[in-house]
Design a protein around this motif. Structure first.
Motif, PDB file in Angstrom:
ATOM      1  N   LEU A 494     -14.936   7.840  63.187  1.00 12.02           N
ATOM      2  CA  LEU A 494     -15.177   8.525  62.075  1.00 12.02           C
ATOM      3  C   LEU A 494     -15.531   9.500  62.035  1.00 12.02           C
ATOM      4  O   LEU A 494     -16.412  10.047  62.865  1.00 12.02           O
ATOM      5  CB  LEU A 494     -15.741   7.419  61.133  1.00 12.02           C
ATOM      6  N   VAL A 495     -15.015  10.489  61.801  1.00 15.27           N
ATOM      7  CA  VAL A 495     -15.245  12.325  61.985  1.00 15.27           C
ATOM      8  C   VAL A 495     -15.782  11.968  60.199  1.00 15.27           C
ATOM      9  O   VAL A 495     -15.974  11.917  59.625  1.00 15.27           O
ATOM     10  CB  VAL A 495     -13.801  13.289  61.697  1.00 15.27           C
ATOM     11  N   PRO A 496     -17.445  13.091  60.876  1.00 15.72           N
ATOM     12  CA  PRO A 496     -18.684  13.155  60.362  1.00 15.72           C
ATOM     13  C   PRO A 496     -18.131  14.850  58.916  1.00 15.72           C
ATOM     14  O   PRO A 496     -17.191  15.514  59.435  1.00 15.72           O
ATOM     15  CB  PRO A 496     -20.049  13.626  60.333  1.00 15.72           C
ATOM     16  N   TYR A 497     -18.265  14.128  58.127  1.00 12.86           N
ATOM     17  CA  TYR A 497     -17.772  15.128  56.741  1.00 12.86           C
ATOM     18  C   TYR A 497     -18.942  16.404  56.803  1.00 12.86           C
ATOM     19  O   TYR A 497     -20.247  16.138  57.963  1.00 12.86           O
ATOM     20  CB  TYR A 497     -18.482  14.854  55.966  1.00 12.86           C
ATOM     21  N   ASP A 498     -19.410  18.146  56.021  1.00 11.89           N
ATOM     22  CA  ASP A 498     -20.900  18.787  56.863  1.00 11.89           C
ATOM     23  C   ASP A 498     -22.029  18.120  55.687  1.00 11.89           C
ATOM     24  O   ASP A 498     -20.879  18.182  54.537  1.00 11.89           O
ATOM     25  CB  ASP A 498     -19.211  19.435  56.304  1.00 11.89           C
ATOM     26  N   MET A 499     -22.907  18.047  56.677  1.00 14.25           N
ATOM     27  CA  MET A 499     -23.998  17.388  56.130  1.00 14.25           C
ATOM     28  C   MET A 499     -24.624  18.140  55.610  1.00 14.25           C
ATOM     29  O   MET A 499     -26.299  18.185  55.956  1.00 14.25           O
ATOM     30  CB  MET A 499     -23.835  15.993  56.072  1.00 14.25           C
ATOM     31  N   GLU A 501     -25.276  21.272  53.154  1.00 11.55           N
ATOM     32  CA  GLU A 501     -26.217  20.747  52.333  1.00 11.55           C
ATOM     33  C   GLU A 501     -27.024  19.673  51.582  1.00 11.55           C
ATOM     34  O   GLU A 501     -27.598  19.336  50.642  1.00 11.55           O
ATOM     35  CB  GLU A 501     -24.967  20.356  51.030  1.00 11.55           C
ATOM     36  N   ASP A 502     -27.747  18.694  52.989  1.00 11.50           N
ATOM     37  CA  ASP A 502     -28.167  17.550  52.726  1.00 11.50           C
ATOM     38  C   ASP A 502     -29.594  17.974  52.507  1.00 11.50           C
ATOM     39  O   ASP A 502     -30.321  18.408  53.597  1.00 11.50           O
ATOM     40  CB  ASP A 502     -28.301  16.697  53.621  1.00 11.50           C
ATOM     41  N   LYS A 503     -30.401  18.345  51.586  1.00 14.50           N
ATOM     42  CA  LYS A 503     -31.209  19.350  51.723  1.00 14.50           C
ATOM     43  C   LYS A 503     -32.251  18.849  50.774  1.00 14.50           C
ATOM     44  O   LYS A 503     -32.222  17.316  50.122  1.00 14.50           O
ATOM     45  CB  LYS A 503     -31.095  20.817  50.826  1.00 14.50           C
ATOM     46  N   GLU A 504     -33.530  18.840  51.079  1.00 10.38           N
ATOM     47  CA  GLU A 504     -34.255  17.727  50.604  1.00 10.38           C
ATOM     48  C   GLU A 504     -34.313  18.047  48.621  1.00 10.38           C
ATOM     49  O   GLU A 504     -34.253  19.576  48.316  1.00 10.38           O
ATOM     50  CB  GLU A 504     -36.151  18.002  50.660  1.00 10.38           C
ATOM     51  N   LEU A 505     -34.547  17.934  47.849  1.00 10.17           N
ATOM     52  CA  LEU A 505     -34.556  17.500  46.495  1.00 10.17           C
ATOM     53  C   LEU A 505     -35.566  18.438  45.928  1.00 10.17           C
ATOM     54  O   LEU A 505     -36.526  18.054  45.885  1.00 10.17           O
ATOM     55  CB  LEU A 505     -34.464  16.185  45.886  1.00 10.17           C
ATOM     56  N   GLN A 638     -17.935  22.083  43.141  1.00  6.77           N
ATOM     57  CA  GLN A 638     -19.362  21.667  44.049  1.00  6.77           C
ATOM     58  C   GLN A 638     -20.228  20.872  43.184  1.00  6.77           C
ATOM     59  O   GLN A 638     -21.481  21.886  43.008  1.00  6.77           O
ATOM     60  CB  GLN A 638     -19.784  22.307  45.402  1.00  6.77           C
ATOM     61  N   PRO A 639     -19.684  19.883  42.657  1.00  2.60           N
ATOM     62  CA  PRO A 639     -20.863  19.073  41.581  1.00  2.60           C
ATOM     63  C   PRO A 639     -22.335  19.092  42.169  1.00  2.60           C
ATOM     64  O   PRO A 639     -22.555  18.584  42.833  1.00  2.60           O
ATOM     65  CB  PRO A 639     -20.462  18.016  40.778  1.00  2.60           C
ATOM     66  N   SER A 640     -23.273  19.729  41.978  1.00  2.27           N
ATOM     67  CA  SER A 640     -24.468  19.444  42.539  1.00  2.27           C
ATOM     68  C   SER A 640     -25.346  20.047  41.743  1.00  2.27           C
ATOM     69  O   SER A 640     -25.435  20.836  40.403  1.00  2.27           O
ATOM     70  CB  SER A 640     -24.148  20.469  43.844  1.00  2.27           C
ATOM     71  N   HIS A 642     -28.867  21.034  42.236  1.00  2.00           N
ATOM     72  CA  HIS A 642     -28.893  22.360  42.909  1.00  2.00           C
ATOM     73  C   HIS A 642     -28.569  23.605  43.260  1.00  2.00           C
ATOM     74  O   HIS A 642     -27.597  23.485  44.063  1.00  2.00           O
ATOM     75  CB  HIS A 642     -30.454  21.771  43.865  1.00  2.00           C
TER      76      HIS A 642
ATOM     77  N   LEU B   3     -15.560  19.399  57.992  1.00  2.00           N
ATOM     78  CA  LEU B   3     -15.339  19.755  56.660  1.00  2.00           C
ATOM     79  C   LEU B   3     -15.928  19.676  55.532  1.00  2.00           C
ATOM     80  O   LEU B   3     -17.340  18.360  55.642  1.00  2.00           O
ATOM     81  CB  LEU B   3     -14.087  18.323  57.073  1.00  2.00           C
ATOM     82  N   ASN B 249     -34.277  12.571  51.812  1.00  2.00           N
ATOM     83  CA  ASN B 249     -35.296  12.034  50.640  1.00  2.00           C
ATOM     84  C   ASN B 249     -35.351  11.353  50.660  1.00  2.00           C
ATOM     85  O   ASN B 249     -35.210  10.053  50.441  1.00  2.00           O
ATOM     86  CB  ASN B 249     -34.895  12.386  49.167  1.00  2.00           C
ATOM     87  N   LEU B 284     -22.331  10.207  58.094  1.00  2.00           N
ATOM     88  CA  LEU B 284     -21.059  10.403  57.847  1.00  2.00           C
ATOM     89  C   LEU B 284     -21.386  11.291  57.069  1.00  2.00           C
ATOM     90  O   LEU B 284     -19.950  12.806  56.979  1.00  2.00           O
ATOM     91  CB  LEU B 284     -19.745   9.036  58.281  1.00  2.00           C
ATOM     92  N   TYR B 325     -13.096   7.878  53.432  1.00  2.00           N
ATOM     93  CA  TYR B 325     -12.538   6.279  55.085  1.00  2.00           C
ATOM     94  C   TYR B 325     -11.556   5.728  54.957  1.00  2.00           C
ATOM     95  O   TYR B 325     -12.058   4.064  55.287  1.00  2.00           O
ATOM     96  CB  TYR B 325     -14.202   5.673  56.107  1.00  2.00           C
TER      97      TYR B 325
END
Lengths: 830, 328
Positions: A494-499, A501-505, A638-640, A642, B3, B249, B284, B325
C-alpha cells in the motif's frame, strides 16, 4: 716483515688480471688471493689477512672491476669460476665492497661492466650485505674509524636508489626502487640491532651512532614512511619485554644528530600505533633533548597541522604517560590555549589549522588530571574567555562552532560542579569527532587502527589483530537477517499518499484582505489571528498586486519590525517570503525604503541582514520570474477548511532558496545552464536594478552610533558584499550593468585588505558577478584599469590568502578573466 | 514525491442534519442495486442508491430524535435502527413498505451504539446498552430473548459503555463482547458465562470507538485523545497493549477495519479521515474533505473487491464516498 708476500701477491695478481687472457691462470690467481679472505683449507695468518683487508682489498676489487668485460668472463670455463669473481664482493669486508661497487656504478657509463656491477650489487643487497656493512662500521667505531669514510658510506647507503635510478633509468631493478629498498634497509637495521644486542649481552661494547645516522638521513630524505613501516613494528615487538632492546632503541633515537632529529621523531610519531608504544620506543627523549622537545611540543602542535588526529593522540598521550613529562603536557596545553585564544591567530590562520589546534586542546584535556587543572585554573579561565570572544566574533560558522565546542569542554573541566557553559549549535560529523576526542581512546583499539602496520607484524600478532575484525561482520549479517524477516510483515504493497497537509487544526480564519493583515499585525495581541495572518500574507500579496502596491511601503515597515510574539513554525521564512513578495510586486518604492533604512539608526543587525536578504532574493525573482503556476482553486481541487497554504512553502521555492544560498557562496562561472536559461524569460530586474544597487553602496563608510560597517559589524559588511554580488549577477544584460560594475569594483578595491575572510569572500564573489554580468567588450573598454588592478590583487589573494575558500574563489576569478580574454580574441570586432 | 491524496468519488447531499451512522448493503447479487443506509440527527433514516447516487427513500421512525445506529438484518429489506428515543426498531422495507414491525426499548439515554453478530442462519445476537448505567444487555434476534446482562462488579467504576463489538473467534464458537467504557478501559466479556475475562486500561479518556479483527485477535480503539491504541488478545485470553499511534489532532469518532483486514479508517474530530495499514498501523492517507467533525466511517461489502467503497458521514450534513486502495 712477513707482510711483504701479501703485497707482492696482490701486485702480481693485479698485473695478471689486467694482462692475461688465460682463463686457468686467472682462476689460479683469484684462488690465491681468495686465500687471504679466509674460509679456505689453508688459512692465512691473522696478520696477513688484516694487511690484505686494510691495505689491498679496495685496490684489488677496483682492479677486478676495471678488467671485467664480456670477453674476459668467457675465459672462465665454468660457473664456479664466475662465482669466484662475485664472491670477492659478497664475502669480503662489506663496507669496502659496497663502496667499490657503488663508486663504479657512479663512474661507469652503460656497458657490460655496469650490468655486471649492478647484478653483483643486487646480490649483495639480497644477501644482507647492508647489515654486515653497518655492523662492520659499528664494531670499529669505538676504534675511531675514519669519519670521512663513514660520511661517504652514509651518503652511499642512503642515496643508493637515487644513484641507480639516475644510472639505469628505465632498466632499474625493482630492488633498487625506494619503496623496496628502504623497507629492506629497515630490516637490515633491525638485524644490526640484533647483533648489537647480542654483543651487549656478551659484554662487548659497541656504538650505534652509525645506524642512527643512517636512520636520520633516510628520514630527512623523506622516506620515513617506508623505513618506519618496517622498523616500528619490529621495535614495538622486541621492546615489549626486553629492557636491553628498550635501551638500544632509546639510544638509537638519542644518537640521531640534531639536524635530523625532527624527521626521525615525526616518523616515529606517525608510525607508532599508540601512545604506549611511542613511550616505549622514545623513552624520556623529550626531556633529554632540547631539539626533540622543540619538535614535539612546538613544531608538531603549533606550526604544522597536516598530521592526522591519531598522531596528535599518540603524541599527547606520550607526554601524559610519564610523570617527568607531565609538566610538558600542561605547558603544551597553555601554549595551545594561548594560540587558540589569540585574536590574530583566529583571524589569520586557516580553518584547518584552527581545527587541528582545537583537537589538540581537547586531547590534552582528556589527559590532564583534575588536580593539575585546579592549580592552573585562573590562567586557563582567562585564555578561554579571550578565545571564546574572538571565536564567537568570527563570521565563519565553522570557527564559531569550534570555539563553542572547545569552550564548552574546557568549562566543564574547569568547573566540574558549577553550571556548565552550553551553546546552541548543530552537531555535524566534524564536531562529533571533535567531541569524541574528550574521551581517551583505549590502547587496544589503537593497534587495529593501522592496517599498514598490522601487515608487517610477525604472524602471531597479526592474527591477534584480525580476530576482532571478524566479529563485527558476523553481527552485521545477523542484523541483516532480522531486517529481512520483519519486512515480510509490512504494509509495503500500500503506497502512502502525501500527508504533508496533515497539520493541526486551526480555529481562526485567516484574513482575506491585505489591509486587515496590517491591522492584525499592528493591533492588539491575538496569537491565533497573528499566526494565521503571517501564514497567509505572501499569498495575499501575490494574489492582489494592485492592493499590495497601495500599502507596500507601510507593510514592509510593519514586517521589518515584526516580532515573533508567540512561537510560529517557520516564522522567519514566512516573514521573509512576504517581504520578498512585496519587493517583487512593487520594486522601486520598497527597494528605496529598504536601502534607505539599511543605513538608518535603530535597527538590529538581524534586521539589517534581513533587508539585504530580501533585496537579494527579490532581485533573483525579478530577474528570473517563476512561470505562473496553474492556480489551485481552493474550493474544488483541495477542499479544505484551513486555507493556510502559505504554511508549507512550495518545494520549488525551497529549492530556490537553497540554490540562492549556494550561488551566493561560490563558483558562479560553472553555472552555464542557468545563464543560458536567462534569455527565455523577460528580465524584469533590468529596469530597477539601479534602485536595488546604488543606494546600498552609498553610505557604507559612514559610521553611525549604532552601526559601524567598517568596524565591529563586519558580519553585515560581509553580507552586504555578498548581496551586492547577487544583485550584480542578476543585473546581467541590463543597461546599467557596466556602471554598476564600475562602482562595485571600486567598492571592492577600497575593502580589498579587509581582515575578515567572510568579507573577502563577498568581495571576490562581487568580482566574479561583475565579470559575468557585463559583456566582455564593455569590460575591456570601460573598466580596463580597474580590471588590471583587480587582477593583481586576485593573483595575490590566490597565492597568499590564509582562507582556502578565498584562494579558490580568487583562482576562479582569474580563470574567468582568462576565459574572457580568450573569448575576445576569438570573436573579432565587427 | 508522494501522490496528493485522492478526492472523494462522489458526495451524497440531502440529509438535512448531521449524519451519525452508515451501513452498506452491496453484497446482493445483481440486478439488485447496492444500497447505503444512513441515520441523521433529525431522526431520519436515508436509503441511498449507490449506483445513481440519489436518495431512494427516507424513513422516519424515531420521533425526530437522533438516529445513532442502523444495520441491515440479513437482507436488504430488514433494517435495524437505534435512536435517541431509546428504541431499537426493526423495519420491513420489502416491496416499498416502510413499516416498523417490532421494537425494543433500551431504556438507555446515552450515545452507545448497538452491535450485531450473526451466529447462525437467521439467528443474530445484538448487544445494546442497558437500563443501568454500566450495564450491557445481549438479546437474541429475532426472538428478542435476553441472552445475558453484563454488569461489571460494583467497585469497577467503569462508567457507561460507549462502544460495543460482538465477535466470535470462528463460526460456531461461543461469542464474546468487547466494550469500551467511559473511564478509558476496555473489557472483554464472555457471553456464555456472563463474566468479564479481561480488562485493559488503554486510554485516559472515554473510548469513543473500537473495532476488532477476530482472525488476528487484534483490535484498535480511539478516544478523545491524540492517539489510536492497538491491542490484542494473547494466548491466556487477556487483552494486552501492542502499539499506539500518535495523531496530529485529538478525537476519534469512529474506527472501521475493511472486511479484508488490510486497512483501517478513522473518523476524526479534526474533520479528516485517516487511513492506516492494518498490519503495522502505517499511516497511508489523510483525507481532508469534510468541513465538520466526521461521525462515522464504513466500508462497503461488495463481493467484487474492485468495487469496494468507503463512506464517511459528517456533521456537515454530507456523506463522502471514496474509492481508496481498492485495487489491492
Amino acid at each position: 716483515m712477513d707482510l711483504l708476500p701479501v703485497c707482492r701477491a696482490v701486485l702480481e695478481a693485479n698485473s695478471i688480471l689486467s694482462s692475461s687472457r688465460d682463463g686457468i691462470q686467472i682462476c689460479e690467481t683469484l684462488q690465491t688471493i681468495k686465500r687471504y679472505l679466509g674460509g679456505t683449507e689453508s688459512p692465512p695468518s691473522l696478520k696477513e689477512k688484516e694487511e690484505f683487508i686494510h691495505r689491498h682489498f679496495t685496490t684489488f676489487l677496483q682492479c677486478l672491476i676495471s678488467n671485467v668485460g664480456p670477453d674476459w668472463l668467457e675465459l672462465f670455463p665454468s660457473d664456479e669460476e664466475k662465482e669466484l669473481w662475485d664472491s670477492f664482493f659478497l664475502e669480503g669486508p662489506a663496507d669496502q665492497s659496497f663502496m667499490v661497487l657503488l663508486d663504479s656504478v657512479i663512474s661507469t657509463g652503460p656497458s657490460f661492466r655496469l650490468n655486471k656491477v649492478t647484478e653483483v650489487l643486487e646480490r649483495f643487497l639480497q644477501r644482507g650485505g647492508l647489515s654486515s656493512l653497518m655492523w662492520e662500521v659499528c664494531r670499529h667505531q669505538s676504534q675511531a674509524g675514519s669519519p670521512v669514510l663513514q660520511e661517504a658510506l652514509l651518503n652511499r647507503v642512503v642515496c643508493l636508489p637515487d644513484h641507480l635510478a639516475n644510472k639505469l633509468r628505465g632498466e632499474n631493478h625493482p630492488v633498487f626502487f625506494p619503496q623496496n629498498y628502504f623497507p629492506l634497509l629497515g630490516v637490515e637495521i633491525v638485524r644490526v640491532l640484533e647483533r648489537i644486542s647480542e654483543s651487549l649481552r656478551g659484554g662487548l661494547d659497541c656504538s650505534i651512532a652509525f645506524v642512527s645516522q643512517i636512520l636520520g638521513k633516510v628520514c630527512v630524505h623523506g622516506r620515513q614512511k617506508e623505513i618506519m613501516s618496517v622498523l616500528v613494528p619490529h621495535l614495538t615487538d622486541r621492546t615489549q619485554s626486553d629492557c636491553i632492546w628498550q635501551r638500544i632503541c632509546w639510544r638509537l633515537i638519542e644518537s640521531v644528530p640534531d639536524r635530523w632529529m625532527e624527521a626521525v621523531i615525526c616518523g616515529f610519531v606517525r608510525a607508532a600505533p599508540g601512545s604506549a608504544v611511542l613511550s616505549r620506543l622514545l623513552g624520556n627523549l623529550v626531556v633529554k633533548s632540547k631539539k626533540s622537545q622543540f619538535v614535539m611540543t612546538q613544531k608538531l602542535l603549533l606550526l604544522q597541522y597536516s598530521h592526522p588526529t591519531a598522531v596528535l593522540q599518540s603524541l599527547l598521550g606520550y607526554l601524559a604517560l610519564d610523570s617527568t613529562r607531565r609538566p610538558l603536557l600542561i605547558k603544551v596545553l597553555k601554549e595551545l590555549l594561548g594560540t587558540w585564544g589569540s585574536s590574530s591567530a583566529v583571524k589569520h590562520s586557516p580553518v584547518e589549522q584552527q581545527l587541528y589546534i582545537s583537537k589538540a586542546i581537547l586531547i590534552c584535556l582528556s589527559h590532564v588530571k583534575d588536580a593539575e587543572i585546579e592549580s592552573n585554573r585562573q590562567e586557563l579561565l582567562t585564555s578561554v574567555m579571550e578565545g571564546m570572544k574572538c571565536h564567537l566574533d568570527s563570521n565563519l560558522p565553522q570557527i564559531r562552532h569550534l570555539g563553542m565546542v572547545v569552550a564548552e569542554s574546557i568549562s566543564t573541566r574547569i568547573t566540574p560542579e558549577g553550571p556548565a557553559l552550553k551553546f546552541q549549535y548543530e552537531e555535524d560529523e566534524e564536531l562529533r569527532e571533535l567531541k569524541s576526542l574528550l574521551t581517551p581512546r583505549t590502547e587496544q583499539t589503537l593497534v587495529g587502527d593501522l592496517p599498514g602496520i598490522a601487515n608487517n607484524r610477525p604472524p602471531v600478532a597479526s592474527s591477534a589483530v584480525l580476530k576482532p575484525s571478524v566479529r563485527p561482520s558476523l553481527g552485521a549479517s545477523e542484523e541483516l537477517g532480522k531486517g529481512v524477516d520483519s519486512d515480510l510483515d509490512s504494509d509495503d504493497d500500500l503506497v502512502p499518499y502525501d500527508m504533508s497537509e496533515d497539520k493541526e487544526l486551526r480555529k481562526i480564519k485567516a484574513p482575506a484582505y491585505i489591509r486587515d493583515c496590517i491591522e492584525i499585525l499592528t493591533g492588539p495581541e491575538d496569537a491565533d489571528k497573528y499566526e494565521a495572518t503571517v501564514g497567509i500574507l505572501e499569498t495575499l500579496i501575490r494574489r492582489n498586486a494592485a492592493a499590495a502596491r497601495e500599502v507596500s511601503v507601510e507593510l514592509t515597515k510593519v514586517l521589518l519590525h515584526l516580532e515573533e510574539k508567540s512561537y510560529i513554525e517557520g516564522f522567519m521564512g514566512l516573514r521573509q517570503s512576504a517581504l520578498v513578495a512585496l519587493a517583487v510586486t512593487d520594486p522601486v518604492p520598497v527597494s528605496h525604503f529598504l536601502t534607505t533604512e539599511f543605513y538608518s539608526l535603530n535597527y538590529s543587525l538581524r534586521q539589517r541582514m534581513d533587508m539585504l536578504d530580501v533585496l537579494a532574493t527579490a532581485a533573483q525573482e525579478l530577474s528570473r520570474p517563476i512561470p505562473p503556476k496553474p492556480e489551485r482553486l481552493p474550493g474544488v481541487k483541495q477542499p479544505s477548511i484551513h486555507i493556510l497554504s502559505g504554511e508549507n512553502p512550495d518545494p520549488s521555492d525551497w529549492r530556490r532558496v537553497v540554490e540562492e544560498r549556494i550561488r551566493s557562496k561560490t563558483r558562479r562561472f560553472a553555472k552555464g545552464p542557468s545563464r543560458a536559461e536567462l534569455p527565455c524569460t523577460p528580465n524584469k530586474f533590468g529596469p530597477v536594478a539601479g534602485h536595488f544597487f546604488f543606494p546600498l553602496l552609498q553610505n557604507f563608510d559612514r559610521s553611525l552610533a549604532t552601526f559601524d560597517l567598517l568596524g565591529d559589524d563586519h558580519m553585515v559588511l560581509g553580507r552586504l558584499a555578498h548581496t551586492l554580488a547577487i544583485v550584480m549577477y542578476f543585473a546581467v544584460n541590463a543597461a546599467v550593468a557596466a556602471v554598476m560594475g564600475k562602482a562595485l569594483l571600486e567598492f571592492v578595491w577600497t575593502l580589498r585588505f579587509h581582515t575578515d575572510a567572510y568579507v573577502r569572500q563577498g568581495l571576490l564573489s562581487s568580482v566574479s558577478s561583475t565579470l559575468l554580468s557585463i559583456p566582455a567588450e564593455h569590460l575591456l573598454e570601460d573598466l580596463s584599469e580597474e580590471l588590471l588592478e583587480t587582477q593583481a590583487w586576485l593573483a595575490d589573494v590566490a597565492e597568499r590568502d590564509p582562507d582556502g575558500n578565498c584562494r579558490s574563489l580568487a583562482l576562479q576569478n582569474l580563470l574567468l578573466m582568462e576565459n574572457l580574454k580568450k573569448k575576445l580574441e576569438t570573436v573579432p570586432f565587427e | 514525491m508522494a501522490l496528493p491524496p485522492p478526492d472523494p468519488q462522489y458526495v451524497l447531499r440531502g440529509a438535512n442534519d448531521a449524519v451519525n451512522t452508515l451501513c452498506f448493503h452491496c453484497a446482493d447479487p445483481k440486478p439488485e442495486l447496492p444500497l447505503l443506509f444512513s441515520g441523521s440527527s433529525d431522526g431520519q433514516i436515508h436509503i441511498w442508491n449507490i449506483k445513481t447516487h440519489r436518495m431512494d427513500r427516507m424513513l422516519n421512525g424515531h420521533g425526530g430524535k437522533s438516529v445513532l445506529w442502523v444495520k441491515t438484518l440479513g437482507n436488504r429489506n430488514t433494517l435495524l435502527s437505534q435512536g435517541r428515543d431509546q428504541n431499537v426498531c426493526l423495519w420491513d422495507l420489502a416491496e416499498g413498505r416502510k413499516d416498523v414491525t417490532d421494537s425494543v426499548f433500551t431504556d438507555h439515554a446515552g450515545f452507545c451504539k448497538c452491535s450485531l453478530l450473526q451466529v447462525a442462519e437467521r439467528r443474530w445476537l445484538m448487544a445494546m446498552p442497558g437500563k443501568d448505567l454500566e450495564e450491557v444487555r445481549v438479546l437474541e434476534l429475532p426472538s428478542k430473548t435476553s441472552v445475558c446482562t453484563l454488569k461489571p462488579e460494583a467497585d469497577a467504576k467503569l462508567g457507561v459503555p460507549l462502544c460495543l463489538k460482538l465477535w466470535q473467534p470462528s463460526v460456531g464458537s461461543s461469542p464474546s463482547l468487547l466494550a469500551g467504557y467511559e473511564d478509558g478501559s476496555l473489557v472483554l466479556w464472555n457471553l456464555s458465562v456472563g463474566k468479564s475475562l479481561s480488562r485493559l486500561a488503554c486510554h485516559q479518556e472515554p473510548i469513543m470507538a473500537l473495532d476488532f479483527d477476530s482472525e488476528k485477535a487484534k483490535g484498535v480503539s480511539g478516544s478523545s485523545e491524540k492517539m489510536l491504541c492497538v491491542w490484542r488478545q494473547n494466548e491466556q485470553q487477556d487483552l494486552e497493549m501492542q502499539q499506539t499511534c500518535q495523531l496530529t489532532n485529538p478525537g476519534i469518532a469512529d474506527v472501521a477495519l475493511r472486511p479484508d483486514k488490510k486497512i483501517l479508517a478513522t473518523a476524526g474530530w479534526d474533520y479528516r479521515i485517516r487511513i492506516f495499514g492494518w498490519k503495522k498501523l502505517r499511516p497511508l492517507a489523510v483525507l481532508d474533505y469534510h468541513t465538520a467533525t466526521v461521525h462515522c466511517v464504513a466500508f462497503s461489502d461488495h463481493s467484487q473487491s474492485r468495487e469496494r467503497l468507503m463512506a464517511a458521514a459528517s456533521k456537515d450534513h454530507r456523506i463522502s464516498v471514496w474509492a481508496i486502495y481498492n485495487q489491492t
